[in-house]
Write a protein that holds these residues in place. Structure first.
Motif, short mmCIF file in Angstrom:
data_model
loop_
_atom_site.label_atom_id
_atom_site.label_comp_id
_atom_site.label_asym_id
_atom_site.label_seq_id
_atom_site.Cartn_x
_atom_site.Cartn_y
_atom_site.Cartn_z
N ASP A 1 0.81 -1.22 0.00
CA ASP A 1 0.00 0.00 0.00
C ASP A 1 0.85 1.27 0.00
OD1 ASP A 1 -2.38 -1.38 -0.10
OD2 ASP A 1 -2.62 -1.42 2.08
N ARG A 2 2.11 1.18 0.49
CA ARG A 2 2.98 2.35 0.54
C ARG A 2 4.43 1.90 0.41
NH1 ARG A 2 5.63 5.38 4.96
NH2 ARG A 2 5.76 7.56 4.34
N VAL B 1 8.32 3.76 0.31
CA VAL B 1 9.10 4.99 0.46
C VAL B 1 10.37 4.86 -0.38
CG1 VAL B 1 10.39 6.44 2.08
CG2 VAL B 1 8.18 5.46 2.76
N GLU C 1 7.07 9.05 -1.62
CA GLU C 1 6.35 7.81 -1.36
C GLU C 1 5.43 7.52 -2.53
OE1 GLU C 1 3.93 8.26 2.15
OE2 GLU C 1 2.65 9.77 1.23
N VAL D 1 2.00 5.52 -3.13
CA VAL D 1 0.89 4.96 -2.36
C VAL D 1 -0.13 4.35 -3.32
CG1 VAL D 1 -0.94 5.53 -0.72
CG2 VAL D 1 1.25 6.71 -0.59
N ARG D 2 -0.58 3.15 -2.97
CA ARG D 2 -1.64 2.52 -3.76
C ARG D 2 -2.97 2.97 -3.18
NH1 ARG D 2 -1.11 -3.64 -4.06
NH2 ARG D 2 -1.48 -3.41 -1.85
N GLU D 3 -3.79 3.57 -4.02
CA GLU D 3 -5.13 4.02 -3.62
C GLU D 3 -6.13 3.32 -4.52
OE1 GLU D 3 -5.12 8.31 -3.88
OE2 GLU D 3 -3.87 8.51 -2.09
N ARG E 1 4.03 10.95 -4.09
CA ARG E 1 4.02 12.19 -3.31
C ARG E 1 5.43 12.51 -2.86
NH1 ARG E 1 -0.51 9.60 -0.81
NH2 ARG E 1 -2.42 10.60 -1.50
#
Length: 158
Positions: free
Chosen positions: A72-73, A75, A97, A99-101, A108
């Motif tokens: 999900d994240r 870095v 990072e 991020v999977r949304e 980001r």
């Protein structure tokens, strides 16, 4: 009324403004996509639905290195504990990072000194699609979503 551009100012004139028109980025600064090797294409084809791959296209001898995005994240940074370890002084310890949304991936910047870029545009956050170039420090990486992902995360088919 006469067009001031029709008669350039004479030497000693107070008007020192020149109209150069639009100047584009030099050819080496424009985004160009490096095609995937057969091995990289096979790796992308084998990706599960909710995953993606970053392929390094330029940067510190890491060309061809791949980073699987299946959490999900993730870095990216110069810290040895970073999920995407990019070893160069142009990269902050915790730089960005990804991020999977749901079915999409968002990159980001997380307070880096040199910024994070998508397709050569500095961003705070951006949704990624297949073929996007993500630049972190001097590393340029191509983003490739799983071919099984919904259309919005893949490059349009021509």
């Amino acid at each position: 009324m006469t067009d001031p551009r029709a008669h350039p100012p004479h030497r000693g004139s107070a008007d020192t403004t020149a109209n150069l028109g639009r100047i584009g980025a030099p050819a080496e600064e424009q985004v160009h996509r490096i095609p995937l090797t057969a091995e990289e294409a096979a790796a992308v084809a084998a990706l599960p639905r909710h995953s993606a791959l970053l392929v390094v296209q330029y940067g510190s001898g890491a060309v061809g290195e791949r980073f699987l995005l299946d959490t999900d994240r993730a870095v990216a940074g110069r810290s040895a504990s970073a999920d995407i370890f990019l070893d160069d002084v142009t990269v902050s310890r915790k730089h960005a990072e990804i991020v999977r949304e749901g079915d999409r991936f968002v990159v980001r910047d997380i307070g880096s000194l040199n910024g994070t870029y998508v397709n050569r545009v500095r961003i705070d956050a951006a949704t990624l699609t297949t073929g996007d170039e993500v630049q972190i420090g001097k590393f340029r990486m191509a983003f490739h979503a799983s071919p099984q992902a919904p259309r919005g995360t893949q490059a349009p088919r021509l």
